[in-house]
Design a protein around this motif. Structure first.
Motif, PDB file in Angstrom:
ATOM      1  N   UNK A 205       0.836  -1.198   0.000  1.00 13.53           N
ATOM      2  CA  UNK A 205       0.000   0.000   0.000  1.00 13.53           C
ATOM      3  C   UNK A 205       0.874   1.252   0.000  1.00 13.53           C
ATOM      4  N   UNK A 206       1.597   1.434  -1.110  1.00 10.45           N
ATOM      5  CA  UNK A 206       2.390   2.652  -1.285  1.00 10.45           C
ATOM      6  C   UNK A 206       2.100   3.243  -2.656  1.00 10.45           C
ATOM      7  N   UNK A 207       2.334   4.548  -2.771  1.00 14.83           N
ATOM      8  CA  UNK A 207       2.185   5.194  -4.069  1.00 14.83           C
ATOM      9  C   UNK A 207       3.298   4.726  -5.002  1.00 14.83           C
ATOM     10  N   UNK A 208       2.983   4.375  -6.246  1.00 20.17           N
ATOM     11  CA  UNK A 208       4.004   3.841  -7.149  1.00 20.17           C
ATOM     12  C   UNK A 208       5.138   4.812  -7.468  1.00 20.17           C
ATOM     13  N   UNK A 209       4.876   6.115  -7.402  1.00 24.97           N
ATOM     14  CA  UNK A 209       5.939   7.097  -7.636  1.00 24.97           C
ATOM     15  C   UNK A 209       6.781   7.292  -6.384  1.00 24.97           C
ATOM     16  N   UNK A 210       6.113   7.401  -5.263  1.00 22.43           N
ATOM     17  CA  UNK A 210       6.800   7.694  -4.006  1.00 22.43           C
ATOM     18  C   UNK A 210       7.533   6.469  -3.456  1.00 22.43           C
ATOM     19  N   UNK A 211       6.883   5.301  -3.523  1.00 24.49           N
ATOM     20  CA  UNK A 211       7.487   4.073  -2.990  1.00 24.49           C
ATOM     21  C   UNK A 211       7.318   2.930  -3.959  1.00 24.49           C
ATOM     22  N   UNK A 212       8.053   2.908  -5.072  1.00 26.75           N
ATOM     23  CA  UNK A 212       7.843   1.900  -6.112  1.00 26.75           C
ATOM     24  C   UNK A 212       8.330   0.514  -5.694  1.00 26.75           C
ATOM     25  N   UNK A 213       7.675  -0.510  -6.246  1.00 27.19           N
ATOM     26  CA  UNK A 213       8.149  -1.888  -6.106  1.00 27.19           C
ATOM     27  C   UNK A 213       8.956  -2.223  -7.357  1.00 27.19           C
ATOM     28  N   UNK A 214      10.201  -2.603  -7.160  1.00 22.82           N
ATOM     29  CA  UNK A 214      11.101  -2.854  -8.283  1.00 22.82           C
ATOM     30  C   UNK A 214      11.007  -4.304  -8.749  1.00 22.82           C
ATOM     31  N   UNK A 215      10.907  -4.478 -10.038  1.00 20.26           N
ATOM     32  CA  UNK A 215      10.915  -5.809 -10.659  1.00 20.26           C
ATOM     33  C   UNK A 215      12.236  -5.996 -11.408  1.00 20.26           C
ATOM     34  N   UNK A 216      12.661  -7.236 -11.654  1.00 13.77           N
ATOM     35  CA  UNK A 216      11.984  -8.467 -11.262  1.00 13.77           C
ATOM     36  C   UNK A 216      12.163  -8.783  -9.777  1.00 13.77           C
ATOM     37  N   UNK A 217      11.216  -9.553  -9.251  1.00 15.00           N
ATOM     38  CA  UNK A 217      11.306  -9.987  -7.856  1.00 15.00           C
ATOM     39  C   UNK A 217      10.742 -11.394  -7.736  1.00 15.00           C
ATOM     40  N   UNK A 323       2.776   7.348   6.248  1.00 18.32           N
ATOM     41  CA  UNK A 323       1.608   8.204   6.127  1.00 18.32           C
ATOM     42  C   UNK A 323       1.957   9.677   6.050  1.00 18.32           C
ATOM     43  N   UNK A 324       2.856  10.137   6.927  1.00 16.34           N
ATOM     44  CA  UNK A 324       3.242  11.545   6.927  1.00 16.34           C
ATOM     45  C   UNK A 324       3.971  11.904   5.636  1.00 16.34           C
ATOM     46  N   UNK A 325       4.851  11.019   5.175  1.00 16.60           N
ATOM     47  CA  UNK A 325       5.574  11.261   3.923  1.00 16.60           C
ATOM     48  C   UNK A 325       4.602  11.399   2.758  1.00 16.60           C
ATOM     49  N   UNK A 326       3.629  10.505   2.695  1.00 15.80           N
ATOM     50  CA  UNK A 326       2.659  10.532   1.603  1.00 15.80           C
ATOM     51  C   UNK A 326       1.765  11.763   1.687  1.00 15.80           C
ATOM     52  N   UNK A 327       1.327  12.114   2.890  1.00 18.27           N
ATOM     53  CA  UNK A 327       0.459  13.284   3.061  1.00 18.27           C
ATOM     54  C   UNK A 327       1.183  14.565   2.670  1.00 18.27           C
ATOM     55  N   UNK A 328       2.446  14.704   3.078  1.00 21.77           N
ATOM     56  CA  UNK A 328       3.223  15.884   2.712  1.00 21.77           C
ATOM     57  C   UNK A 328       3.466  15.934   1.208  1.00 21.77           C
ATOM     58  N   UNK A 348      13.128   8.662   4.007  1.00 21.63           N
ATOM     59  CA  UNK A 348      14.072   9.793   3.937  1.00 21.63           C
ATOM     60  C   UNK A 348      14.840   9.738   2.623  1.00 21.63           C
ATOM     61  N   UNK A 349      15.303   8.542   2.259  1.00 23.88           N
ATOM     62  CA  UNK A 349      16.035   8.383   1.003  1.00 23.88           C
ATOM     63  C   UNK A 349      15.191   8.700  -0.209  1.00 23.88           C
ATOM     64  N   UNK A 350      13.912   8.290  -0.187  1.00 25.26           N
ATOM     65  CA  UNK A 350      13.037   8.575  -1.317  1.00 25.26           C
ATOM     66  C   UNK A 350      12.788  10.074  -1.475  1.00 25.26           C
ATOM     67  N   UNK A 351      12.580  10.761  -0.358  1.00 27.82           N
ATOM     68  CA  UNK A 351      12.365  12.210  -0.405  1.00 27.82           C
ATOM     69  C   UNK A 351      13.579  12.904  -1.017  1.00 27.82           C
ATOM     70  N   UNK A 352      14.761  12.485  -0.595  1.00 31.72           N
ATOM     71  CA  UNK A 352      15.989  13.086  -1.133  1.00 31.72           C
ATOM     72  C   UNK A 352      16.169  12.732  -2.612  1.00 31.72           C
ATOM     73  N   UNK A 353      15.953  11.452  -2.971  1.00 34.55           N
ATOM     74  CA  UNK A 353      16.154  11.016  -4.358  1.00 34.55           C
ATOM     75  C   UNK A 353      15.204  11.725  -5.320  1.00 34.55           C
TER      76      UNK A 353
END
Length: 418
Positions: A205-217, A323-328, A348-353
């Motif tokens: 349950x994450x946004x695909x842009x903010x917290x993507x799941x990388x393939x292949x897995x 939740x806070x990261x996504x809301x902001x 934190x890493x995603x926000x910076x990246x």
């Protein structure tokens, strides 16, 4: 379908574990399902506000985490297997007591609680779904596991090998407790606790842009988008007045994270914000942040609508919960993430990246380190990137997940009715 679908939602965790479940529950009910929430007793008032009955699990999670964080020493790892057994037993007892007649179980949070939820689902012969709120909780060749009781060996760089070690850790911590109880209710033992709890098709349950799941897995991960709790509450009149009288303030809050020296954190944050010529909105949270002086450039809030507030601030300084990261991000507010534990370094890493804010190096800010991070977050180009990204954040994740679950239940029922 012959009767209303009934869904059990189970989690033992902090507010960051509960809020998305509430968003999911609201969407399930909108589609005609009945929902029962099993969660720590801390959140009865929150759930009551949405007309959701709470089946309380275990002791107050705020008390447990506050003792662990602010005590002279952290809780010893030696006690974890015993605590895991207690949590599994208590969760199984509470959930099984209300589970008759339900059609599916969705679980998240701590491993022993989720394992108990799966055991209840198995006894009832109904679907079980595990949901993660951040990608790095789930095994993948693209990232290492979280550190649990022992640090990851620095000489090992192959993520698959590290996840194998993680399997050993999970089994050592939780295996005996889980398998002992499973045997007592006539369920077979499990070889890998982690794989058993997560299943081979967990939801993310994450946004695909903010917290993507990388393939292949190796997993058939179903990424639904973030589960956002609807919040239409107006901001308090006093806060509205504060926001209206000057430049946009910087928000500071650490959510349901207790902190060892909250007074010093508050002092550092206010000094760093003032050094940038900004005012401050301070959220009490579980750290009980409080003002350090009586100047009129700071305002303290308790429980407020972050979705509305974050649209009115210059930046959001926070711990890096999902939740806070996504809301902001959704509000287009630049962020400074001061990660404390668990998933927070990932966010934190995603926000910076993504260039929508700054990642503070470590959990304890100084005036200098926080000032530097704030300067980066308050730069016009950071605001511009945050505004652009805000338009890409999906808001239909909980709706998608609710439809997926109801479709799953429908498929399970169909063979019986044909």
């Amino acid at each position: 379908m012959s009767h209303e679908v009934r869904v059990l939602l189970v989690t033992y965790g902090s507010r960051g574990d509960i809020e998305p479940m509430v968003g999911f529950a609201v969407q399930l009910r909108a589609l005609g399902a009945e929902v029962q929430m099993c969660a720590p007793p801390d959140f009865a008032e929150l759930l009551d506000g949405f007309g959701l009955r709470l089946v309380p699990l275990g002791q107050s999670v705020r008390e447990v985490t506050t003792k662990a964080v602010t005590g002279a020493k952290p809780m010893p790892a030696v006690g974890l297997p015993q605590r895991a057994a207690q949590m599994f037993d208590a969760t199984y007892e509470a959930v099984s007591a209300v589970a008759d007649g339900f059609d599916a179980v969705v679980a998240t949070g701590l491993i022993p609680a989720s394992a108990a939820a799966r055991a209840v689902a198995e006894k009832l012969g109904i679907p079980y779904v595990f949901v993660a709120y951040f990608p790095t909780y789930l095994p993948s060749p693209h990232h290492p596991p979280l550190t649990w009781t022992r640090p990851l060996p620095p000489e090992v760089t192959d993520n698959r090998v590290l996840w194998d070690l993680n399997t050993e850790d999970m089994n050592a911590l939780f295996g005996e407790a889980i398998n002992t109880h499973r045997a007592s209710v006539d369920l077979p033992s499990v070889d890998s606790v982690r794989d058993h709890v997560f299943t081979d098709q967990p939801w993310l349950a994450t946004d695909p842009t903010l917290g993507p799941w990388l393939e292949p897995s190796d997993l058939g991960v179903v990424q639904t988008g973030a589960w956002i709790r609807p919040d239409e509450r107006p901001l308090p009149a006093e806060l509205e007045a504060f926001l209206d009288v000057g430049t946009s303030p910087v928000y500071v809050g650490f959510g349901s994270m207790p902190m060892r020296d909250s007074q010093n954190v508050t002092r550092v944050a206010i000094e760093a914000i003032r050094a940038q010529g900004r005012r401050a909105v301070l959220s009490r949270g579980w750290a009980d942040l409080a003002l350090t002086d009586d100047q009129d450039d700071c305002f303290v809030v308790g429980e407020v609508n972050h979705q509305a507030l974050f649209c009115r601030v210059a930046a959001v300084v926070h711990h890096g919960g999902a939740g806070t990261t996504t809301t902001a991000a959704r509000a287009g507010a630049p962020q400074v993430v001061v990660p404390q534990m668990a998933d927070q370094p990932y966010w934190a890493g995603r926000v910076a990246d993504l260039g929508i804010g700054a990642a503070h190096d470590g959990p304890t800010p100084t005036v200098e380190s926080l000032s530097a991070a704030l300067e980066a977050a308050l730069a016009p180009e950071t605001r511009e990137r945050a505004t652009t990204l805000a338009g890409t954040i999906r808001t239909d994740g909980a709706t998608m997940a609710a439809k997926l679950l109801l479709d799953m239940v429908g498929r399970e029922r169909r063979p019986m009715s044909e």
